[in-house]
Design a protein around this motif. Structure first.
Motif, PDB file in Angstrom:
ATOM      1  N   THR A 156      28.751  38.378  45.328  1.00 49.44           N
ATOM      2  CA  THR A 156      30.110  37.892  45.556  1.00 49.44           C
ATOM      3  C   THR A 156      30.235  36.418  45.175  1.00 49.44           C
ATOM      4  OG1 THR A 156      30.169  39.411  47.442  1.00 49.44           O
ATOM      5  CG2 THR A 156      31.991  37.847  47.241  1.00 49.44           C
ATOM      6  N   LYS A 157      29.260  35.620  45.595  1.00 49.86           N
ATOM      7  CA  LYS A 157      29.269  34.194  45.274  1.00 49.86           C
ATOM      8  C   LYS A 157      29.153  33.955  43.765  1.00 49.86           C
ATOM      9  CE  LYS A 157      29.071  31.620  49.167  1.00 49.86           C
ATOM     10  NZ  LYS A 157      29.788  30.359  49.397  1.00 49.86           N
ATOM     11  N   THR A 158      28.346  34.781  43.111  1.00 51.48           N
ATOM     12  CA  THR A 158      28.157  34.644  41.665  1.00 51.48           C
ATOM     13  C   THR A 158      29.454  34.941  40.924  1.00 51.48           C
ATOM     14  OG1 THR A 158      25.815  35.209  41.811  1.00 51.48           O
ATOM     15  CG2 THR A 158      26.878  35.532  39.685  1.00 51.48           C
ATOM     16  N   ILE A 159      30.119  36.019  41.309  1.00 49.19           N
ATOM     17  CA  ILE A 159      31.403  36.357  40.694  1.00 49.19           C
ATOM     18  C   ILE A 159      32.413  35.243  40.933  1.00 49.19           C
ATOM     19  CG2 ILE A 159      33.384  37.921  40.882  1.00 49.19           C
ATOM     20  CD1 ILE A 159      31.347  40.203  41.273  1.00 49.19           C
ATOM     21  N   ALA A 160      32.436  34.703  42.149  1.00 59.06           N
ATOM     22  CA  ALA A 160      33.363  33.617  42.459  1.00 59.06           C
ATOM     23  C   ALA A 160      33.077  32.380  41.606  1.00 59.06           C
ATOM     24  CB  ALA A 160      33.275  33.258  43.945  1.00 59.06           C
ATOM     25  N   ALA A 161      31.784  32.075  41.411  1.00 61.25           N
ATOM     26  CA  ALA A 161      31.418  30.922  40.578  1.00 61.25           C
ATOM     27  C   ALA A 161      31.883  31.129  39.140  1.00 61.25           C
ATOM     28  CB  ALA A 161      29.908  30.707  40.621  1.00 61.25           C
ATOM     29  N   GLY A 162      31.773  32.366  38.647  1.00 61.65           N
ATOM     30  CA  GLY A 162      32.245  32.656  37.305  1.00 61.65           C
ATOM     31  C   GLY A 162      33.761  32.585  37.201  1.00 61.65           C
ATOM     32  N   LEU A 163      34.454  33.127  38.206  1.00 63.47           N
ATOM     33  CA  LEU A 163      35.921  33.116  38.199  1.00 63.47           C
ATOM     34  C   LEU A 163      36.473  31.700  38.315  1.00 63.47           C
ATOM     35  CD1 LEU A 163      36.666  36.194  40.500  1.00 63.47           C
ATOM     36  CD2 LEU A 163      37.017  36.051  38.022  1.00 63.47           C
ATOM     37  N   LYS A 164      35.697  30.817  38.922  1.00 65.45           N
ATOM     38  CA  LYS A 164      36.136  29.431  39.024  1.00 65.45           C
ATOM     39  C   LYS A 164      36.247  28.801  37.639  1.00 65.45           C
ATOM     40  CE  LYS A 164      35.226  25.166  41.572  1.00 65.45           C
ATOM     41  NZ  LYS A 164      34.352  24.487  42.576  1.00 65.45           N
ATOM     42  N   GLN A 165      35.384  29.262  36.723  1.00 66.35           N
ATOM     43  CA  GLN A 165      35.437  28.746  35.359  1.00 66.35           C
ATOM     44  C   GLN A 165      36.481  29.474  34.515  1.00 66.35           C
ATOM     45  OE1 GLN A 165      31.669  27.922  33.358  1.00 66.35           O
ATOM     46  NE2 GLN A 165      30.576  28.182  35.312  1.00 66.35           N
ATOM     47  N   ASN A 166      36.650  30.773  34.791  1.00 62.73           N
ATOM     48  CA  ASN A 166      37.658  31.536  34.041  1.00 62.73           C
ATOM     49  C   ASN A 166      38.044  32.762  34.865  1.00 62.73           C
ATOM     50  OD1 ASN A 166      39.055  33.256  32.152  1.00 62.73           O
ATOM     51  ND2 ASN A 166      38.200  32.007  30.516  1.00 62.73           N
ATOM     52  N   PRO A 167      39.286  32.869  35.337  1.00 64.69           N
ATOM     53  CA  PRO A 167      39.673  33.928  36.273  1.00 64.69           C
ATOM     54  C   PRO A 167      40.153  35.219  35.620  1.00 64.69           C
ATOM     55  CG  PRO A 167      41.475  32.394  36.040  1.00 64.69           C
ATOM     56  CD  PRO A 167      40.377  31.890  35.146  1.00 64.69           C
ATOM     57  N   VAL A 192      31.492  33.814  30.776  1.00 60.31           N
ATOM     58  CA  VAL A 192      30.839  32.818  31.625  1.00 60.31           C
ATOM     59  C   VAL A 192      29.485  33.328  32.117  1.00 60.31           C
ATOM     60  CG1 VAL A 192      30.975  31.629  33.845  1.00 60.31           C
ATOM     61  CG2 VAL A 192      32.976  31.712  32.357  1.00 60.31           C
ATOM     62  N   LEU A 193      29.458  34.573  32.633  1.00 56.54           N
ATOM     63  CA  LEU A 193      28.208  35.104  33.188  1.00 56.54           C
ATOM     64  C   LEU A 193      27.148  35.320  32.112  1.00 56.54           C
ATOM     65  CD1 LEU A 193      29.465  37.715  35.835  1.00 56.54           C
ATOM     66  CD2 LEU A 193      28.929  35.293  36.143  1.00 56.54           C
ATOM     67  N   ARG A 194      27.562  35.614  30.890  1.00 59.76           N
ATOM     68  CA  ARG A 194      26.609  35.835  29.788  1.00 59.76           C
ATOM     69  C   ARG A 194      26.080  34.535  29.207  1.00 59.76           C
ATOM     70  NH1 ARG A 194      24.006  40.756  28.404  1.00 59.76           N
ATOM     71  NH2 ARG A 194      25.113  42.193  29.765  1.00 59.76           N
ATOM     72  N   SER A 195      26.707  33.430  29.545  1.00 61.11           N
ATOM     73  CA  SER A 195      26.275  32.155  28.987  1.00 61.11           C
ATOM     74  C   SER A 195      24.874  31.798  29.467  1.00 61.11           C
ATOM     75  CB  SER A 195      27.244  31.042  29.395  1.00 61.11           C
ATOM     76  OG  SER A 195      26.701  29.772  29.096  1.00 61.11           O
ATOM     77  N   PRO A 196      23.999  31.342  28.571  1.00 57.93           N
ATOM     78  CA  PRO A 196      22.647  30.949  29.000  1.00 57.93           C
ATOM     79  C   PRO A 196      22.656  29.737  29.920  1.00 57.93           C
ATOM     80  CG  PRO A 196      23.033  30.388  26.690  1.00 57.93           C
ATOM     81  CD  PRO A 196      24.190  31.229  27.124  1.00 57.93           C
ATOM     82  N   ASN A 197      23.786  29.047  29.998  1.00 55.65           N
ATOM     83  CA  ASN A 197      23.886  27.865  30.855  1.00 55.65           C
ATOM     84  C   ASN A 197      24.421  28.195  32.245  1.00 55.65           C
ATOM     85  OD1 ASN A 197      23.057  26.105  28.745  1.00 55.65           O
ATOM     86  ND2 ASN A 197      25.124  26.171  27.895  1.00 55.65           N
ATOM     87  N   PHE A 198      24.798  29.454  32.493  1.00 52.52           N
ATOM     88  CA  PHE A 198      25.378  29.789  33.787  1.00 52.52           C
ATOM     89  C   PHE A 198      24.321  29.745  34.884  1.00 52.52           C
ATOM     90  CE2 PHE A 198      26.273  32.886  37.154  1.00 52.52           C
ATOM     91  CZ  PHE A 198      27.482  32.371  37.626  1.00 52.52           C
ATOM     92  N   ARG A 199      24.680  29.139  36.009  1.00 52.61           N
ATOM     93  CA  ARG A 199      23.828  29.091  37.199  1.00 52.61           C
ATOM     94  C   ARG A 199      24.720  29.214  38.434  1.00 52.61           C
ATOM     95  NH1 ARG A 199      20.905  28.950  33.442  1.00 52.61           N
ATOM     96  NH2 ARG A 199      18.973  27.783  33.084  1.00 52.61           N
ATOM     97  N   ALA A 200      24.209  29.888  39.448  1.00 53.09           N
ATOM     98  CA  ALA A 200      24.903  29.942  40.742  1.00 53.09           C
ATOM     99  C   ALA A 200      23.852  29.887  41.834  1.00 53.09           C
ATOM    100  CB  ALA A 200      25.738  31.218  40.856  1.00 53.09           C
ATOM    101  N   ASP A 201      24.131  29.152  42.886  1.00 51.91           N
ATOM    102  CA  ASP A 201      23.203  29.055  44.011  1.00 51.91           C
ATOM    103  C   ASP A 201      23.507  30.154  45.017  1.00 51.91           C
ATOM    104  OD1 ASP A 201      21.920  26.788  43.016  1.00 51.91           O
ATOM    105  OD2 ASP A 201      23.431  25.458  43.887  1.00 51.91           O
ATOM    106  N   GLY A 202      22.447  30.800  45.517  1.00 56.22           N
ATOM    107  CA  GLY A 202      22.653  31.888  46.456  1.00 56.22           C
ATOM    108  C   GLY A 202      21.568  31.963  47.503  1.00 56.22           C
ATOM    109  N   ALA A 203      21.693  32.938  48.374  1.00 55.48           N
ATOM    110  CA  ALA A 203      20.713  33.134  49.442  1.00 55.48           C
ATOM    111  C   ALA A 203      19.348  33.522  48.897  1.00 55.48           C
ATOM    112  CB  ALA A 203      21.211  34.210  50.397  1.00 55.48           C
TER     113      ALA A 203
END
Length: 451
Positions: free
Chosen positions: A385-396, A404-415
């Motif tokens: 859920t957090k990962t999807i939200a991080a991606g949607l923040k860049q493009n909804p 965004v998620l396919r980008s090699p530069n994408f990162r999200a912090d999670g549990a």
């Protein structure tokens, strides 16, 4: 003539339907911006239908009825009363969160087997509910709150495929969390890919999900990565030289994991004991399988099954009586293993994407919110859920999220740590943890092992 005049009187002028549709369009945002995927689909709900029939109380039922009538204020009041009775109910938390999303939420769906495996569904929904609550409490995604549609697929590939088609056709749904079982994810993935809707599975390990399409992702490592960690434990640490395998031949993730683990064990110098042990066979005999493994020289036994069909595995564990070192996949990181396996499961070693020791702060927060320990499925669903939200923040948008998620530069912090995806396969890049069933003051528990 009379008949014609009667029909004209009974019918309503076209302008009526135009105004009715406009009125609905105006009113829907007042209901938290939520419009059901299908008004009478018994498998879909944003709050107007109770999907988890095994977790109910009178206040929850009153809340659902009020929401269905459009009385969101009363629905909210009854949901709060329901959660005062049962704070461990994630379905109610998600519905309450949905009522508080405001006029223009971003909408995602989560697909879980709530109809036939409500325990697993709740584990996943707790992660989604917690993440949704945190995201919305922090102002949402660029000012837009997150609304969640819950969908029940019963871990059935045919139903998963059907529900995927419905989700693709709803233009307001921008991403899907799911599915649970690999069989369901594999069935649904082509539908999402063709429809251009991002699917991120929190729990599906099957190797053939890798590269299923550029809209398909998962927040757990693939079977090959997980199996190699367990293979190293079996051969290098436990010093098991001969191991037999009991698994579910009808489960894609079981077959995938078994094949990868066999290859890993063989590569590291271990031997595979050639017995036939399919826990789905009509004449399967757990005691006979264990005796054959011992007679063939095995000192270790791998056991696993589909998450909805675990009973044969527990029979194998009971039949073993501690004679063979037992190993398993993430599927058995499950409360039922401790309950059904009991003392016979002591020493069972398995591999999983997460354990509370990986992130004690998160584990304690979840324990406080849900009034008890949570599983790896809760952690990975939270991260999804957090990962999807991080991606949607860049493009909804659907296509923008995929890029965004396919980008090699994408990162999200999670549990479970930092989430990033292999741009070629959509697989999570990361390492699992090793666990073992050990005694505790209250019975048995899963304890993390050093790598």
């Amino acid at each position: 003539m009379t008949k014609t005049m009667s029909s004209q009187k009974a019918g309503l002028p076209p302008i009526f339907y135009l105004f009715a549709g406009l009125l609905l369009f105006i009113l829907v945002p007042k209901l938290g911006g939520l419009l059901p995927l299908s008004g009478n689909d018994p498998r879909v709900s944003t709050g107007a239908l109770q999907l988890d029939k095994n977790n109910t109380n009178p206040d929850k039922e009153r809340a659902i009825a009020a929401i269905a009538k459009g009385d969101t204020k009363q629905g909210e009041e009854f949901l709060q009363k329901s959660l005062a009775r049962d704070p461990n109910d994630p379905e109610s938390v998600i519905y309450l969160n949905n009522l508080q999303t405001g006029d223009n939420p971003l909408k995602i769906a989560v697909v879980v087997p709530v109809g036939n495996n409500s325990n697993i569904a709740r584990e996943m929904l707790r992660g989604v509910a917690s993440a949704q609550g945190q995201i919305n409490a922090q102002g949402g995604i660029n000012g837009r709150k997150l609304a969640v549609t819950i969908v029940n697929d019963d871990n059935n590939p045919d139903i998963a495929r059907e529900m995927a088609g419905k989700l693709v056709q709803d233009p307001d749904i921008v991403a899907v969390i799911g599915h649970n079982a690999s069989d369901a994810s594999l069935a649904a993935a082509p539908v999402y890919q063709k429809g251009g809707l991002v699917m991120v599975s929190p729990t599906s390990f099957a190797n053939n999900l890798s590269g299923a399409g550029n809209y398909i992702f998962r927040v757990v490592p693939p079977s090959s990565t997980i199996a190699d960690a367990l293979g190293a434990r079996i051969v290098n640490t436990a010093k098991i030289r001969k191991i037999a395998f009991c698994y579910d031949s009808q489960a894609a993730d079981n077959v995938s994991f078994k094949d990868e683990l066999m290859a890993s064990v063989a590569k590291k110098g271990g031997q595979i004991v050639p017995i036939v042990c399919d826990v789905t066979a009509p004449n399967f005999d757990a005691s006979d399988a264990v005796e054959k493994a011992i007679s063939a020289g095995a000192t270790g036994l791998f056991v696993s099954a589909h998450v909805d069909r675990l009973d044969p595995v527990f029979k194998v564990i009971q039949a073993d009586r501690g004679r063979l070192a037992l190993f398993s996949s993430p599927t058995l990181y499950n409360i039922k293993t401790l309950q059904e396996g009991g003392e016979a499961a002591k020493g069972l070693t398995l591999v999983a994407p997460w354990h509370p020791s990986v992130n004690p702060t998160f584990a304690n927060q979840m324990k406080e919110q849900w009034r008890g320990p949570v599983s790896w499925r809760t952690a990975t669903s939270f991260d999804t859920t957090k990962t999807i939200a991080a991606g949607l923040k860049q493009n909804p948008t659907r296509g923008g999220l995929q890029s965004v998620l396919r980008s090699p530069n994408f990162r999200a912090d999670g549990a479970t740590g930092t989430i990033r995806f292999d741009p070629g396969t959509g697989d999570r890049v990361g390492q699992p943890v090793l666990l073992q069933v050990q005694p505790s003051s209250s019975g048995y528990q899963f304890v993390s092992l050093p790598r």
